[in-house]
Motif scaffolding. Structure first.
Motif, PDB file in Angstrom:
ATOM      1  N   ILE A   1      39.460  30.894  45.946  1.00 15.96           N
ATOM      2  CA  ILE A   1      39.584  32.249  45.352  1.00 15.96           C
ATOM      3  C   ILE A   1      40.562  33.297  45.171  1.00 15.96           C
ATOM      4  O   ILE A   1      41.085  33.765  44.325  1.00 15.96           O
ATOM      5  CB  ILE A   1      38.776  32.868  45.935  1.00 15.96           C
ATOM      6  CG1 ILE A   1      36.831  32.313  45.956  1.00 15.96           C
ATOM      7  CG2 ILE A   1      38.361  34.678  45.760  1.00 15.96           C
ATOM      8  CD1 ILE A   1      35.783  33.255  46.843  1.00 15.96           C
ATOM      9  N   ALA A   2      41.384  33.299  46.324  1.00 15.51           N
ATOM     10  CA  ALA A   2      43.110  34.000  46.356  1.00 15.51           C
ATOM     11  C   ALA A   2      43.334  33.200  45.061  1.00 15.51           C
ATOM     12  O   ALA A   2      44.135  34.210  44.592  1.00 15.51           O
ATOM     13  CB  ALA A   2      43.445  33.137  47.999  1.00 15.51           C
ATOM     14  N   PHE A   3      43.847  31.725  44.881  1.00 18.20           N
ATOM     15  CA  PHE A   3      44.492  31.277  43.557  1.00 18.20           C
ATOM     16  C   PHE A   3      44.477  31.939  42.876  1.00 18.20           C
ATOM     17  O   PHE A   3      44.754  32.402  41.553  1.00 18.20           O
ATOM     18  CB  PHE A   3      44.447  29.640  43.904  1.00 18.20           C
ATOM     19  CG  PHE A   3      45.114  29.333  42.675  1.00 18.20           C
ATOM     20  CD1 PHE A   3      46.783  29.719  42.317  1.00 18.20           C
ATOM     21  CD2 PHE A   3      44.493  28.909  41.082  1.00 18.20           C
ATOM     22  CE1 PHE A   3      47.407  29.732  40.845  1.00 18.20           C
ATOM     23  CE2 PHE A   3      45.358  28.282  40.288  1.00 18.20           C
ATOM     24  CZ  PHE A   3      46.742  28.833  40.000  1.00 18.20           C
ATOM     25  N   LEU A   4      43.077  32.311  42.503  1.00 22.42           N
ATOM     26  CA  LEU A   4      42.421  32.458  40.931  1.00 22.42           C
ATOM     27  C   LEU A   4      42.343  33.890  40.692  1.00 22.42           C
ATOM     28  O   LEU A   4      42.506  34.824  39.786  1.00 22.42           O
ATOM     29  CB  LEU A   4      40.226  32.126  41.088  1.00 22.42           C
ATOM     30  CG  LEU A   4      40.814  30.446  40.568  1.00 22.42           C
ATOM     31  CD1 LEU A   4      38.503  30.386  41.098  1.00 22.42           C
ATOM     32  CD2 LEU A   4      40.935  30.056  39.174  1.00 22.42           C
ATOM     33  N   SER A   5      42.683  34.416  41.813  1.00 21.31           N
ATOM     34  CA  SER A   5      42.556  35.688  41.882  1.00 21.31           C
ATOM     35  C   SER A   5      43.572  36.175  41.280  1.00 21.31           C
ATOM     36  O   SER A   5      43.865  37.678  40.593  1.00 21.31           O
ATOM     37  CB  SER A   5      42.448  36.845  43.051  1.00 21.31           C
ATOM     38  OG  SER A   5      44.261  36.529  44.085  1.00 21.31           O
TER      39      SER A   5
END
Lengths: 532, 392
Positions: A294-298
């Motif tokens: 999720i952090a990467f996709l953000s």
């Protein structure tokens, strides 16, 4: 273990100082955590009052209480204060209290900086709030402060806003560096990264997000400052600049920012549900990987806030597909929580009620988020109350409920007393009803076509606006009950045991209740769970 | 025994909660019956695209509801059954690779199922083939200007469309009439069954031009011209709004589009072109003080009042007062200049683009002689026209 703690009971030289200077000069992670939490609560009430001004004005069509200029100041300040003043400091406060206790560290790694990063905040927010009393009024361009409304057309107080944002950014960056350094260096011997409680994991990832995007925010407000005072034209079309550039830079910060406000919540809920289900968290590894995904996709989805700015179709499609992907790791987390509850032996004390409500209501917000990612449909949803409903579902019964769950869950550890369970449950049900009555009808208002940031509206939106306003007042005033419960718990109550909850696991439950001023001055031996 | 009793108690509780659920469902369905469906859901609209968007919305909404019901159903079942108070013993599992793969991979297929129709709708919306009519939509604080573009500049029709609802209604001094905050003085008129292209831009801050019935929402951004289009199938009046925060009157700049038969559209356009010609003629004539004051008051109400207020006092510091101070009682050339060219770095717009010379002359005259500003001078439209022409 217990030997360590007893040593400290005898060690009077390391107790808290007396009087006000204890709080001004403190470098103790528990004191600083307390300061952050009280500060956040004060800001929560301040921002909440602004929300009530907004909802009172929207109770009926027509302008009854405020003029549009002031209404815009309220929406702007409400957003800024809730995001930067209430939610973020609350999570930092929880990190201060809990991260060292969870990893068996004596304190945060950089205690003096910890003190600075807190004490910057009251100045930043005094500066921001003082703009309400300035000639021309407070910032009135929305918490997203799109140029050129926030540059060429802004009130003079925008400069104070810019410096306040700079200060908040400095505070956040210092706080995050502290969290990262503490987690990477001060874990109890033998605690591997994949042994850490999920709250620690989610905060580690959040801290990296903060370090990555706060400078971007600082950059964008500095560009505004240059445009306003030093003759540049970054965002001014008349000077050859590009107003859309502002939105790209802002949302490159803004999208990770919204995950900064939810990832620690995931960690909190992942601690509470297993305790009250009396069952180990389902899929620990996948929780960690999902958080990291999720952090990467953000970082690669920011322009989904800008589908109507006229991007080429390739851009729209890319940002739509990338955004939809976020549903996968988020789904994994929700399924893991449901699987943790499944076949458990559940009881529903106040923290569990808030945690379960978090999972359900956050998921509603997540599903409406998925709907918003669909570009053609977003053209109809964008900048309407549907969006307002969406992000309030993930922020209020999302982030805020998780913070309240955390407060109830760890309050006995912090104060040594149990809170009043009946009042706690009353607070939960009032909040739960209030939040849904406030925000669920906003889906309807939005779909029916009411744009956000409107001080007044056409008559067909009147019924649901009235319902929503009633809900807001229920929710708002219920929070005074929360204040009362917390104070009552600090003042006294049934003594808490060291374990507090019979299903609780983790190092923080191995120390005394209330937690001594200094804990883990020598590293703890890890209980079996952490070594597994 | 005690255990059994608690089970009975739980069963009773389950029953009561089911009754509650049914009551809530019944209540909400009666609400639906009471409430107008259009107050709850997205409009289907009146274009092929808007119906496609509506179907897409209903598809993803249904998928989300099904997912929600399944996930929440499992959780609620678990909360009702797997309780310590029922004596339920906790299981010890904490992993299931198969399950975890399943709930990672299945959602990807669901997402693909949503992405395919979404992509095809988006491609339809982005179809950039030619248009029958081109209309420039220009956002101003806080009104819209529509220009019917034409290769022949004398055939161009251009007008401002602003809120019709008087302040008395939104300040609750008079009852709110139908179409409160949703009516304008000059609606945009378009023919049905023609491909109308909207070229959307802005003169000051960012606005957004949204007509839900066309599924058209495009940001109006200074320095950019974005295009959107619609083929409206049914005659009617379609109402929209500004959807990007643009300052104090963001909520007070509605959009009204009137879709009419081709013949009616043509006669309307011809009438507008005639009006434009008449304006050229009025510029040449010599106006009396009374004529200028009368027209000036109308123009002031439409173009100036939202900032400088009906009494001319403004809202300082953003919107200065015009009474007894500044340019309104100073040199007349400077007064005309600020109305014609605006003031850089402020909300004061260049009205040469919005008002004709007669209107500018009238409003300047009005401002110099209203609210006790007794300067006594007046300006003729031809003087304003000469100024504008010399600048061009």
């Amino acid at each position: 273990m217990s030997a360590v703690i007893e040593n400290h009971h005898d060690d009077h030289h390391h107790g808290p100082d007396k009087g006000l200077m204890r709080w001004v000069l403190t470098t103790n992670h528990k004191d600083i955590g307390t300061l952050y939490l009280w500060f956040s609560f004060a800001m929560f009430l301040t921002g909440g009052c602004m929300a009530l001004v907004i909802r009172a004005e929207l109770f009926q069509p027509g302008l009854q209480l405020v003029v549009p200029e002031f209404f815009n100041q309220m929406t702007t300040m409400h957003g800024l204060i809730m995001v930067f003043g209430a939610v973020m400091p609350a999570f930092v406060g929880l990190a201060n209290w809990l991260v060292p206790m969870m990893i068996g560290a004596p304190d945060m790694a950089l205690p003096r900086m910890n003190n600075y990063s807190f004490w910057i905040l009251p100045f930043a927010f005094s500066m921001l709030l003082s703009t309400l009393f300035m000639e021309g009024g407070a910032p009135n361009f929305g918490w997203t402060f799109y140029a050129p409304l926030s540059t060429e057309y802004a009130p003079p107080s925008v400069t104070f806003f810019i410096f306040a944002v700079h200060l908040m950014g400095i505070s956040s960056i210092m706080g995050s560096i502290n969290v990262v350094v503490t987690i990477l260096n001060l874990r109890a011997p033998g605690m591997r990264l994949m042994d850490m409680p999920l709250f620690v994991w989610t905060w580690l990832i959040t801290a990296y997000l903060l370090i990555a995007v706060m400078p971007v925010l600082a950059g964008v407000v500095t560009m505004m400052l240059m445009d306003i005072h030093f003759g540049t034209a970054f965002f001014s079309a008349g000077g050859g600049g590009d107003p859309v550039l502002f939105q790209h830079v802002f949302w490159f910060f803004g999208h990770p920012e919204v995950y900064i406000m939810i990832l620690p919540a995931f960690g909190i809920v992942s601690a509470i549900i297993p305790t009250f289900a009396r069952k180990k968290l389902f899929g620990y590894d996948s929780m960690v990987y999902a958080t990291a995904s999720i952090a990467f996709l953000s970082f690669i989805v920011w322009a989904h806030h800008m589908f109507t700015v006229g991007m080429p179709i390739a851009g729209e499609l890319y940002f739509m597909y990338a955004t939809m992907l976020i549903a996968v790791p988020t789904g994994v987390k929700v399924f893991n929580w449901a699987a943790t509850m499944w076949q458990g032996s559940m009881t529903f004390e106040t923290p569990m009620l808030f945690a379960v409500a978090f999972v359900i209501l956050f998921t509603i917000g997540g599903l409406s988020g998925l709907m918003l990612s669909i570009v053609p449909a977003d053209f109809q949803y964008h900048d309407t109350y549907f969006v307002v409903a969406h992000f309030h579902y993930v922020l209020v019964p999302g982030s805020i409920f998780s913070i309240m769950a955390a407060a109830y869950y760890w309050l006995p550890k912090w104060t040594g007393n149990m809170y009043d369970e009946t009042l706690g449950k009353t607070h939960f049900w009032l909040s739960f009803v209030g939040v849904n009555v406030t925000f669920f009808p906003q889906h309807f208002i939005g779909l029916a076509g009411m744009p956000r940031r409107y001080p007044d509206y056409a008559l067909q939106f009147a019924d649901w606006n009235m319902v929503s306003s009633v809900g807001a007042f229920i929710f708002g005033f219920s929070q005074l009950l929360f204040l009362f419960i917390v104070i009552k718990c600090i003042m006294g109550g049934k003594k808490a045991t060291d374990e507090v909850w019979d299903g609780a696991e983790g190092l923080e439950w191995t120390i005394a209740s209330p937690a001594p001023y200094h804990t883990f001055s020598t590293p703890p031996e890890l209980p079996e769970r952490a070594m597994a | 025994m005690a255990r059994k009793e608690s089970k009975v108690g739980e069963g009773q509780r389950l029953k009561t909660s089911l009754q509650w659920l049914i009551a809530v469902a019944a209540l909400s369905s009666s609400w639906q019956a009471l409430a107008d469906w259009s107050a709850l859901n997205m409009t289907k609209g009146v274009t092929a695209i808007s119906r496609e968007v509506y179907d897409l919305h209903m598809l993803i909404f249904t998928i989300c509801v099904v997912i929600g019901v399944l996930v929440f159903g499992v959780m609620i079942w678990s909360m009702l059954v797997h309780r310590k108070s029922l004596g339920h013993k906790p299981a010890t599992f904490s992993h299931s690779t198969k399950l975890e793969y399943a709930w990672t991979i299945i959602p990807i297929f669901i997402l693909i199922g949503m992405a395919v129709p979404a992509t095809s709708t988006l491609r339809d919306m982005y179809d950039a083939s030619g248009a029958d009519i081109d209309i420039e939509v220009r956002g101003y604080q806080w009104k819209w200007q529509y220009t019917y573009l034409s290769d022949d500049p004398t055939q161009e029709v251009k007008f401002i469309s602003s809120l019709l609802t008087p302040p008395d209604e939104y300040y609750n001094r008079t009852p709110k009439r139908e179409h409160y905050l949703a009516d304008v003085d000059n609606p945009l008129v378009i023919p049905i069954n023609k491909r109308v292209r909207f070229l959307v831009t802005s003169n000051d801050v960012i606005h957004s031009w949204w007509v839900p019935d066309f599924a058209v929402k495009k940001d109006a951004i200074p320095g950019f011209v974005h295009e959107a289009w619609a083929v409206v199938e049914e005659p009617g009046i379609y109402r929209g709004k500004c959807t990007e925060l643009c300052g104090k009157d963001h909520g007070f700049m509605p959009i009204v589009v009137k879709a009419v038969e081709q013949a009616e559209y043509e006669s309307w356009l011809a009438m507008k072109q005639q009006e434009a010609l008449q304006v050229y003629e009025t510029v040449g004539k010599t106006w009396t003080m009374a004529e200028l004051m009368e027209t000036g008051e109308q123009v002031y109400t439409q173009a100036c009042q939202s900032c400088h207020q009906a009494n001319g006092q403004g809202i300082p510091p953003a919107f200065p007062s015009l009474v007894g101070q500044g340019l309104a009682i100073g040199p007349i050339d400077a007064h005309i200049d600020i109305v014609v060219n605006g003031k850089a770095g402020s909300a004061m717009q260049a009205f040469a683009a919005q008002l004709n010379p007669a209107e500018i002359a009238a409003v300047v005259t009005y401002e110099r002689n209203a609210w006790g500003n007794n300067v006594g001078d007046l300006v003729q439209p031809r003087a304003v026209n000469a100024l504008i022409s010399s600048e061009e």
